[in-house]
Design a protein around this motif. Structure first.
Motif, PDB file in Angstrom:
ATOM      1  N   PRO A 182       0.810  -1.216   0.000  1.00  0.00           N
ATOM      2  CA  PRO A 182       0.000   0.000   0.000  1.00  0.00           C
ATOM      3  C   PRO A 182       0.847   1.271   0.000  1.00  0.00           C
ATOM      4  N   VAL A 183       2.002   1.234   0.688  1.00  0.00           N
ATOM      5  CA  VAL A 183       2.839   2.435   0.735  1.00  0.00           C
ATOM      6  C   VAL A 183       3.322   2.788  -0.669  1.00  0.00           C
ATOM      7  N   LEU A 184       3.832   1.798  -1.373  1.00  0.00           N
ATOM      8  CA  LEU A 184       4.347   2.058  -2.717  1.00  0.00           C
ATOM      9  C   LEU A 184       3.216   2.458  -3.665  1.00  0.00           C
ATOM     10  N   GLU A 185       2.085   1.751  -3.565  1.00  0.00           N
ATOM     11  CA  GLU A 185       0.966   2.060  -4.459  1.00  0.00           C
ATOM     12  C   GLU A 185       0.509   3.503  -4.282  1.00  0.00           C
ATOM     13  N   SER A 186       0.360   3.937  -3.024  1.00  0.00           N
ATOM     14  CA  SER A 186      -0.147   5.294  -2.847  1.00  0.00           C
ATOM     15  C   SER A 186       0.925   6.302  -3.237  1.00  0.00           C
ATOM     16  N   SER A 187       2.204   5.957  -3.038  1.00  0.00           N
ATOM     17  CA  SER A 187       3.262   6.876  -3.459  1.00  0.00           C
ATOM     18  C   SER A 187       3.273   7.018  -4.978  1.00  0.00           C
ATOM     19  N   LEU A 188       3.048   5.905  -5.677  1.00  0.00           N
ATOM     20  CA  LEU A 188       3.057   5.970  -7.136  1.00  0.00           C
ATOM     21  C   LEU A 188       1.856   6.771  -7.649  1.00  0.00           C
ATOM     22  N   ASP A 189       0.714   6.630  -6.960  1.00  0.00           N
ATOM     23  CA  ASP A 189      -0.425   7.475  -7.313  1.00  0.00           C
ATOM     24  C   ASP A 189      -0.050   8.943  -7.146  1.00  0.00           C
ATOM     25  N   ASP A 190       0.638   9.224  -6.025  1.00  0.00           N
ATOM     26  CA  ASP A 190       1.093  10.599  -5.790  1.00  0.00           C
ATOM     27  C   ASP A 190       1.972  11.075  -6.941  1.00  0.00           C
ATOM     28  N   ALA A 191       2.832  10.173  -7.434  1.00  0.00           N
ATOM     29  CA  ALA A 191       3.756  10.561  -8.504  1.00  0.00           C
ATOM     30  C   ALA A 191       2.984  10.998  -9.738  1.00  0.00           C
ATOM     31  N   ILE A 192       1.919  10.260 -10.059  1.00  0.00           N
ATOM     32  CA  ILE A 192       1.158  10.607 -11.260  1.00  0.00           C
ATOM     33  C   ILE A 192       0.440  11.940 -11.056  1.00  0.00           C
ATOM     34  N   ASN A 193      -0.145  12.122  -9.855  1.00  0.00           N
ATOM     35  CA  ASN A 193      -0.797  13.407  -9.586  1.00  0.00           C
ATOM     36  C   ASN A 193       0.204  14.548  -9.637  1.00  0.00           C
ATOM     37  N   LEU A 194       1.383  14.296  -9.082  1.00  0.00           N
ATOM     38  CA  LEU A 194       2.416  15.327  -9.071  1.00  0.00           C
ATOM     39  C   LEU A 194       2.829  15.698 -10.489  1.00  0.00           C
ATOM     40  N   ALA A 195       3.014  14.675 -11.323  1.00  0.00           N
ATOM     41  CA  ALA A 195       3.425  14.950 -12.697  1.00  0.00           C
ATOM     42  C   ALA A 195       2.375  15.792 -13.407  1.00  0.00           C
ATOM     43  N   ALA A 196       1.091  15.455 -13.186  1.00  0.00           N
ATOM     44  CA  ALA A 196       0.018  16.231 -13.813  1.00  0.00           C
ATOM     45  C   ALA A 196       0.062  17.670 -13.313  1.00  0.00           C
ATOM     46  N   ALA A 197       0.252  17.832 -11.987  1.00  0.00           N
ATOM     47  CA  ALA A 197       0.292  19.182 -11.428  1.00  0.00           C
ATOM     48  C   ALA A 197       1.466  19.969 -12.006  1.00  0.00           C
ATOM     49  N   MET A 198       2.622  19.307 -12.131  1.00  0.00           N
ATOM     50  CA  MET A 198       3.794  20.009 -12.669  1.00  0.00           C
ATOM     51  C   MET A 198       3.543  20.434 -14.109  1.00  0.00           C
ATOM     52  N   ASP A 199       2.897  19.543 -14.855  1.00  0.00           N
ATOM     53  CA  ASP A 199       2.598  19.844 -16.254  1.00  0.00           C
ATOM     54  C   ASP A 199       1.718  21.077 -16.377  1.00  0.00           C
ATOM     55  N   THR A 200       0.684  21.158 -15.509  1.00  0.00           N
ATOM     56  CA  THR A 200      -0.227  22.309 -15.615  1.00  0.00           C
ATOM     57  C   THR A 200       0.399  23.567 -15.045  1.00  0.00           C
ATOM     58  N   ARG A 201       1.564  23.447 -14.434  1.00  0.00           N
ATOM     59  CA  ARG A 201       2.193  24.640 -13.865  1.00  0.00           C
ATOM     60  C   ARG A 201       3.420  25.036 -14.661  1.00  0.00           C
ATOM     61  N   GLY A 202       3.464  24.598 -15.893  1.00  0.00           N
ATOM     62  CA  GLY A 202       4.482  25.112 -16.803  1.00  0.00           C
ATOM     63  C   GLY A 202       5.811  24.421 -16.729  1.00  0.00           C
ATOM     64  N   TYR A 203       5.881  23.307 -15.941  1.00  0.00           N
ATOM     65  CA  TYR A 203       7.148  22.601 -15.842  1.00  0.00           C
ATOM     66  C   TYR A 203       7.530  22.027 -17.202  1.00  0.00           C
ATOM     67  N   GLY A 204       8.803  22.084 -17.521  1.00  0.00           N
ATOM     68  CA  GLY A 204       9.275  21.462 -18.744  1.00  0.00           C
ATOM     69  C   GLY A 204       9.117  22.331 -19.963  1.00  0.00           C
ATOM     70  N   ARG A 205       8.682  23.573 -19.749  1.00  0.00           N
ATOM     71  CA  ARG A 205       8.606  24.458 -20.898  1.00  0.00           C
ATOM     72  C   ARG A 205      10.040  24.792 -21.314  1.00  0.00           C
ATOM     73  N   ALA A 206      10.350  24.624 -22.559  1.00  0.00           N
ATOM     74  CA  ALA A 206      11.718  24.855 -23.016  1.00  0.00           C
ATOM     75  C   ALA A 206      11.707  25.914 -24.101  1.00  0.00           C
ATOM     76  N   THR A 207      12.745  26.708 -24.110  1.00  0.00           N
ATOM     77  CA  THR A 207      12.861  27.660 -25.212  1.00  0.00           C
ATOM     78  C   THR A 207      13.289  26.884 -26.456  1.00  0.00           C
ATOM     79  N   ALA A 208      12.890  27.399 -27.597  1.00  0.00           N
ATOM     80  CA  ALA A 208      13.202  26.696 -28.838  1.00  0.00           C
ATOM     81  C   ALA A 208      14.717  26.628 -29.018  1.00  0.00           C
ATOM     82  N   THR A 209      15.215  25.462 -29.379  1.00  0.00           N
ATOM     83  CA  THR A 209      16.647  25.342 -29.633  1.00  0.00           C
ATOM     84  C   THR A 209      16.852  24.820 -31.049  1.00  0.00           C
ATOM     85  N   THR A 210      17.968  25.205 -31.613  1.00  0.00           N
ATOM     86  CA  THR A 210      18.274  24.705 -32.952  1.00  0.00           C
ATOM     87  C   THR A 210      18.967  23.358 -32.831  1.00  0.00           C
TER      88      THR A 210
END
Lengths: 274, 364, 525
Positions: free
Chosen positions: B209-237
């Motif tokens: 259960p500890v790992l399962e709930s932590s992994l659920d947290d990871a997916i929620n966290l990734a979604a939250a980071m995505d909606t908060r502009g994480y990983g936005r990169a400037t265009a590179t050549t």
């Protein structure tokens, strides 16, 4: 079922992994190759410090490459959470270094999410657990390197499934945690003994002689801990491995790492990207 | 003690409490530590330990990680003990002042034909203690950095190229304590299912259960980071990306070859090694250019930071130039080289010349 | 502001679309409430707006979603971050930093805002959401309501024109929920931010909504009053309006009170609740301290057979600590706990299972395997009942469960049922539940309430720690209120809920001073 790569294994990532591993191999095994006239032979107790400063740089290069170049928010979040789990279970381990539960997490993480992710997970988990316990010392860069290899190799093992996979992981867990202990001994062998004891390495001596000294040093110092640790890691893998591995794989499916995104207009399919 | 010092300096630069840049503490500590590796003078080593202890007691913040200093002191003592034990068992028998003799045991040929035990001399013990003390002093300096510099603030000061790893570290650091709480909670729930809460099997099952709930947290966290502009990169050549890959790979190859050459005592090894390091650092810097991220209230680098880092570096230089010693037999009494002593004493100045760390927020 | 043009979405590998032919436009500056039963696609609807669907989840998107002029097909979530602020179901899971100030600045850092702009925006947001005193606090030390406000604040600092909130109050106690909703209300009214919110607890939010989108009804914008007709998702005050034939149906307590003026003069015939049976558990003058903090101070509680007792109070008031005394996972420093005459901390294995059933806040803490069938089989091995007993108990509670399902893939209601099924043996004396109704919609909650009533009728003593006053009003016989580690109320449900403004259910607020708690009771007037 093919191996999932949470961090895509592109040529440059592979190259960086190989380059960093080469530096790592030298940092651990230098006593066996050092020439008697080398500056490193004169400063045998200082050399580990030099490597302890150099290794963070190369590990940082790799982590920048892996996390910035290939992984998206999902990969980084998965990395963070698995590192947190590994950090959290580290104190549950038995003995002085107490690494068994942590090793199981690293093993499964590298296994389920691929070798590049595995290396990043191993080194990051060592780093965060040191930060959390404020245990940032000269041993840390060596631990990060060794734990990175540990989890990376789990991802490189053959793609078996079912009981065969668990048996393979148990055997790997036992052997690799023994090797981890030997590597860590190797890293502080010159440092702890200096030169001029019966067990110190002799620069330029035949490989067999230095190996003999190192093996004796292993037996004298930590074999009593390394063997129980290997057995415990294998037992934990047997007990928790199957269901935990399924849990990690289920989560990676839910995280939809390589699920295609499709767009359709009402009339026809317009575009697709993976 | 601190109050007295503050009074003596009239509170000169002790402005409002703020965090000193964590990099300054690390440079200071590593400087002192480097000094310790250059000298075998027990008086200087003792002085370095005293200075580190003084600064830690004056500027240690009220945080959990600040307790690391004590742990490092214990590890340091263990290191000295190990050194002495190994010297008695495996050490080369030097010196004339025999204290007592251990029985000798010859190990088999495959174990390098080592002989255990033998006569123990005062010289052997002294050398072992001093060599151990060098390492111990260095560890104590590192321990001082551990308990003075906030790990999270250190991560925030990482260069832009390491931003993504830094995020992963910060998240892992804040999640780990919560996961430990989850482990305890799951164990309690397990007892309610009528199952034992001790033993390997219990630990293995509770992990699910500890790992399962932590992994659920990871997916929620990734979604939250995505909606908060994480990983936005400037265009590179493509050229910029190729440049970065080349720098990184060539840098790593340079470092590896350079190291190998240094170990083989080739003169050009250092050059290659240096070149490799420069290229690797440049690779990280180029990677950082892709990230458009800015920083909110970064720790400033001001006069206190320069003084702190400078005093550590100065101590290292002074000891290297004026007090580098090695152990020789017969032993001689240590002396106090004035310049080195002055420089090490100067490294105590951060105890008063730095702002004190902010007080933690207290729960009501 | 937000337009859906013939939108359908199908998960990767799924047979049918979870949302089909959505065609609507959400106007600027309004608060739109998205409702629907569990599993009707509320989160999918919200995530279509911020681009997580389909960029993050994968799957097939048909049609077009446009937000502030941007097509989500060509703008992934990170590019929409400056225009759409998102707060997920669990704010704590989305935090990427460790202090309030840093968390507020995070989105702006990612988007590369200038340092002086960041500084100004953080200050503004701290003021706007009343977080100024918390600025340096570690996020872990915040209460649920404070965390939720920080999460909303951090979504706001980058200056989005749209805010997407997924069940912002479902985990909060009534007072904290009011704090959060007041903040949201202010954003809509003062800053003209377009808010799209999904929420099960309609009694808290329906009065603030400008429009409602029903996902299992017509997929279009409806007036709230119109959207509240003829389906199972109605807060008590709406059900009362329907039952009494009021038109238009009142959405708030205030408008219902106007309509209920005559009713308040009638003579109540409040039916009696279940009487107290034999005492089964007893906590005697228990004190529990954690370091400097006193979690429970001289608490005495008795629990009787055949009754449902509700345990209420703010987060941190000591509810979970009291439950941990009854499960025996902790012993009080002073005083003692007894269940059926023994100290529960001495109970182990089957003895424990036979006396006490416990459903933790997160029922998945109890699940260790990866199928429902395996979980039930293990439970039978634990209890020593014949194989199939736990499965039969489960199917008595919920009819259709695939035994091969992973316990974590069950709905919240099914997870509760599974937890109860594996914990209950024939003669369980004491059933303890910690915050069980999170994530349940109204029909789910009604079913769950019925299970507990059946258990109490069969002679068990049930203790439910909950924030949900509407549930308590329907099922409880007795209420214990804890505040700051002390028992401040311990009396029958009617006197407890009618004497406190915080814990009054909607129906009582409408009909006060009559001691009426539920729609059914009100219909007897």
């Amino acid at each position: 079922m093919s191996q999932l790569h949470a961090v895509p294994l592109r040529a440059r990532t592979l190259g960086a992994l190989a380059g960093v591993s080469a530096v790592g191999v030298i940092a651990f095994f230098w006593p066996f190759v050092v020439a008697p006239t080398s500056i490193a032979a004169d400063h045998a107790t200082d050399a580990p410090w030099f490597f302890a400063l150099l290794l963070p740089l190369v590990v940082a290069v790799l982590l920048a490459e892996v996390s910035g170049g290939g992984a998206d928010a999902k990969g980084v979040a998965m990395l963070a959470v698995l590192a947190a789990v590994a950090t959290a279970v580290r104190p549950l381990g038995a003995g002085v270094a107490g690494l068994e539960p942590m090793f199981v997490v690293l093993l499964l993480g590298g296994r389920a999410l691929g070798p590049a992710f595995g290396f990043a997970l191993g080194s990051l988990a060592m780093f965060t657990s040191a930060l959390l316990t404020a245990g940032v010392g000269p041993w840390l860069p060596f631990q990060m390197m060794a734990a990175g290899w540990f989890a990376m190799a789990a991802g490189l093992l053959p793609q078996l499934r079912g009981r065969a996979e668990i048996a393979m992981l148990m055997a790997y867990g036992a052997v690799a945690s023994l090797l981890y202990g030997f590597l860590m001994n190797l890293s502080f062998w010159p440092w702890a003994l200096g030169q001029g004891s019966e067990l110190s390495f002799v620069a330029g001596a035949p490989l067999a002689e230095n190996l003999g000294r190192w093996v004796t040093f292993n037996i004298a110092t930590s074999l009593g801990w390394d063997i129980p640790r290997a057995i415990l890691t294998a037992t934990l893998t047997l007990l928790a491995g199957p269901v935990l591995l399924r849990a990690v794989r289920r989560a990676t499916r839910r995280a939809a790492f390589d699920v295609p995104v499709r767009f359709e207009t009402v009339e026809s399919v317009t575009s697709e990207r993976a | 003690m601190t109050e007295t010092l503050t009074l003596l300096t009239g509170g000169a630069t002790v402005g409002a409490p703020r965090w000193l840049h964590p990099g300054a503490w690390w440079i200071w500590a590593l400087g002192l530590g480097a000094a310790a590796t250059r000298t075998t003078n027990p008086l200087l080593l003792g002085l370095i330990v005293a200075v580190a202890t003084l600064v830690v007691s004056a500027r240690r913040p009220q945080a959990q990680w600040a307790g690391a200093f004590g742990v490092f002191v214990r590890i340091a003592l263990v290191v000295i003990v190990i050194r002495v034990v190994f010297a008695m068992l495996f050490g080369v028998r030097i010196g004339a002042t025999e204290l007592f003799a251990l029985p000798t045991v010859g190990l088999p040929e495959w174990m390098a034909g080592v002989t255990l035990g033998g006569p123990v001399t005062a010289e052997m013990l002294y050398i072992a203690v001093i060599q151990g003390a060098q390492l111990a002093t260095l560890l104590i300096c590192v321990g001082a950095a551990n308990s003075l510099a906030s790990p999270v603030r250190l991560l925030k000061a990482l260069p832009a190229g390491l931003y993504h790893v830094g995020v992963a570290c910060v998240v892992a650091l804040s999640l780990a304590p919560r996961i430990m709480v989850n482990v305890r909670r799951v164990m309690l729930a397990r007892r309610m299912r009528g199952r034992p809460t001790r033993g390997l099997r219990a630990a293995a099952q509770a992990a699910v259960p500890v790992l399962e709930s932590s992994l659920d947290d990871a997916i929620n966290l990734a979604a939250a980071m995505d909606t908060r502009g994480y990983g936005r990169a400037t265009a590179t050549t493509a050229r910029e990306r190729a440049l970065q890959a080349t720098l990184v790979l060539a840098g790593l190859v340079g470092i590896a070859l350079g190291l190998y050459a240094v170990l083989g005592a080739s003169g050009w090894g250092w050059l290659l090694l240096g070149l490799g390091v420069v290229m690797a650092v440049a690779g990280i810097a180029v990677a950082g250019r892709r990230i458009p991220r800015t920083r909110y209230r970064p720790d400033p680098w001001g006069l206190p930071e320069t003084l702190t880092a400078g005093s550590g570096v100065l101590a290292a230089i002074a000891v290297m130039v004026f007090a580098t010693t090695s152990l020789t037999v017969p032993l001689s009494w240590p002396t106090l080289p004035p310049v080195a002593v002055a420089a090490i004493l100067l490294a105590a100045s951060p105890a008063v010349l730095t702002p004190s760390p902010p007080l933690p927020w207290r729960t009501s | 502001m937000i337009s859906f043009e013939d939108v359908s979405f199908t998960h990767d590998g799924a047979q049918s679309a979870i949302l089909r032919d959505v065609d609507l436009t959400i106007p600027e500056g309004d608060l739109t409430l998205v409702i629907g039963r569990t599993g009707s696609g509320k989160s999918t609807f919200l995530n279509l707006i911020n681009g997580l669907v389909p960029h993050f989840t994968g799957g097939t998107l048909r049609g077009r979603v446009t937000v502030a002029g941007m097509d989500t097909r060509t703008h992934p979530p990170r590019d929409l971050a400056g225009s759409v602020g998102t707060v997920g179901q669990s704010p704590r899971a989305g935090f990427t930093t460790d202090t309030v100030e840093d968390e507020l600045a995070y989105t702006m850092e990612s988007l590369g805002f200038a340092p002086d702009v960041m500084r100004r925006r953080v200050e503004e947001t701290l003021d706007l959401l009343g977080l100024t005193t918390l600025r340096r606090r570690s996020l872990d030390t915040l209460s649920g309501g404070e965390q939720q406000r920080v999460a909303i604040g951090s979504a706001l600092t980058a200056g989005p024109s749209v805010l997407v909130l997924d069940e912002p109050t479902s985990a909060l106690d009534p007072a904290a929920a009011e704090e959060v909703l007041a903040a949201v209300h202010r954003l809509v009214h003062d800053l003209a931010i377009t808010v799209v919110m999904a929420e099960h607890r309609l009694e808290r939010v329906i009065e603030f909504a400008d429009h409602v989108v029903r996902l299992d009804g017509p997929l279009r914008l409806e007036e709230p009053a119109q959207a509240m007709r003829g389906h199972g998702l109605q807060p008590p005050v709406v059900r009362l309006g329907h039952a009494l034939g009021w038109d238009p149906v009142p959405l708030s307590v205030r408008s219902a009170r106007r309509l209920a003026q005559d009713l308040r003069h009638s003579q109540p015939t409040a039916p009696a609740r279940r009487p107290a049976g034999k005492q089964v558990a007893d906590v005697m003058s228990a004190t529990v301290r954690f370091g400097q903090i006193t979690a429970l101070a001289d608490v005495g509680v008795r629990l009787n057979r055949g009754q449902i007792t509700a345990l209420m109070g703010r987060n941190g008031a000591g509810k979970s600590t009291l439950i941990s005394l009854l499960t025996g996972s902790r012993r009080p420093q002073i005083g003692q706990a007894r269940v059926g005459g023994t100290d529960p901390a001495d109970l182990q294995g089957r003895q424990l299972l036979e006396r006490i059933a416990y459903v933790p806040q997160d029922p998945t803490d109890l699940f260790y395997t990866d199928t429902v069938a395996q979980e039930c089989a293990d439970a039978d091995a634990d209890t020593g009942f014949p194989p199939g007993s736990a499965w039969n108990r489960l199917t008595a509670l919920v009819e259709t469960v695939d035994p091969r399902t992973h316990p974590r893939d069950l709905s919240a209601g099914q997870q509760l049922a599974l937890a109860l099924a594996i914990q209950l043996s024939a003669a369980t004396d004491l059933i303890l539940l910690d915050e069980p109704t999170r994530g349940l919609d109204y029909p789910g909650k009604a079913v769950f309430g019925q299970w507990l009533q059946d258990l109490a009728d069969a002679g068990s003593s049930v203790l439910v720690a909950t924030h949900d006053v509407e549930l308590v009003a329907v099922i409880a016989d007795r209420v214990i209120v804890l505040a700051d580690g002390e028992v401040v109320t311990d009396t029958d449900v009617r006197s407890a809920l009618t004497s406190s403004p915080t814990f009054a259910p909607q129906i009582h607020k409408v009909l006060a001073p009559l001691p009426v708690l539920t729609v059914e009771e009100a219909c007897l007037l």
